[in-house]
Design a protein around this motif. Sequence first.
Motif, PDB file in Angstrom:
ATOM      1  N   LEU A   1      -4.315  -1.924  -5.452  1.00  0.00           N
ATOM      2  CA  LEU A   1      -5.422  -2.303  -4.570  1.00  0.00           C
ATOM      3  C   LEU A   1      -5.804  -3.768  -4.770  1.00  0.00           C
ATOM      4  CD1 LEU A   1      -7.684  -1.644  -2.566  1.00  0.00           C
ATOM      5  CD2 LEU A   1      -9.066  -0.846  -4.504  1.00  0.00           C
TER       6      LEU A   1
ATOM      7  N   THR B   1      -5.319  -6.599  -1.857  1.00  0.00           N
ATOM      8  CA  THR B   1      -6.505  -7.310  -1.382  1.00  0.00           C
ATOM      9  C   THR B   1      -6.303  -8.821  -1.450  1.00  0.00           C
ATOM     10  OG1 THR B   1      -7.961  -5.513  -2.093  1.00  0.00           O
ATOM     11  CG2 THR B   1      -8.972  -7.667  -1.724  1.00  0.00           C
TER      12      THR B   1
ATOM     13  N   MET C   1      -7.883   2.404   2.134  1.00  0.00           N
ATOM     14  CA  MET C   1      -7.191   2.268   0.858  1.00  0.00           C
ATOM     15  C   MET C   1      -8.152   2.411  -0.316  1.00  0.00           C
ATOM     16  SD  MET C   1      -4.403  -0.652  -0.163  1.00  0.00           S
ATOM     17  CE  MET C   1      -5.532  -1.977   0.232  1.00  0.00           C
ATOM     18  N   THR C   2      -9.368   1.880  -0.167  1.00  0.00           N
ATOM     19  CA  THR C   2     -10.378   2.021  -1.210  1.00  0.00           C
ATOM     20  C   THR C   2     -10.731   3.497  -1.409  1.00  0.00           C
ATOM     21  OG1 THR C   2     -11.324  -0.156  -0.760  1.00  0.00           O
ATOM     22  CG2 THR C   2     -12.728   1.432  -1.904  1.00  0.00           C
TER      23      THR C   2
ATOM     24  N   PRO D   1       0.808  -1.225   0.000  1.00  0.00           N
ATOM     25  CA  PRO D   1       0.000   0.000   0.000  1.00  0.00           C
ATOM     26  C   PRO D   1       0.841   1.274   0.000  1.00  0.00           C
ATOM     27  CG  PRO D   1      -0.963  -1.588   1.491  1.00  0.00           C
ATOM     28  CD  PRO D   1       0.360  -2.163   1.050  1.00  0.00           C
TER      29      PRO D   1
END
Length: 216
Positions: A176, A180, A160-161, A92
């Motif tokens: 992302l 995930t 993060m979204t 991230p």
Amino acid sequence: MAASVSAKVPSRVQSNWSRRLSYVQDAALVCVSALFFYVHARHVIESHSVTNVFFAVEQGLLVGMFLMRRRSENTSTRPADWVVATIGGWLPLALRPHETGGSAELIGAGISMIGLTCVIVSFATLGKSFGVVAANRGLKVGGPYQFIRHPIYFSHATTMTGFVVANFWSYNVAILAIVTTFQVLRIAAEERVLVATSDYASYKERVRWRLVPGLY
């Protein structure tokens, strides 16, 4: 007697290996995080945009909690678990500012703010029992852990979204998706260790869902 001594050696060797690798990881994370904060701070100063501040603050909290975490002797020594944790935990930091513009920025900032709030609540419950690689640092069952088994992963995914919505770009979307995937693998590794070293199995019976009630 000789057999008894030799039986203890692998455990001691694994413990020393895990501890040294953990210190190397700490040092590397500080360096990577410093670069991350420099990039985002410079962007805020140059663009006068605070859209991504929530995500940057969340990452700062994650790094701080990681460095202050309680050390564990029951840390996984599987190379695959370390790879999964490294990619899921560090990637991230590769996300980059790329403002979408319009209402998307406000929506993304709002989602990130919700995620950051959830992170703070989860950290308050977890305390120093935080880490990156699968380990047993004590079982937490209070606060948000009464509803889902991994509220910090849920909170991090939310923040993060929000960042990706506000900075919609194929590069960020790919990051992302990769994070995930590896976070799901990370959860599996963490639960494998906890089931083997605590009464996590009974906790799983009480709290059915890992991340999203009714879904996963």
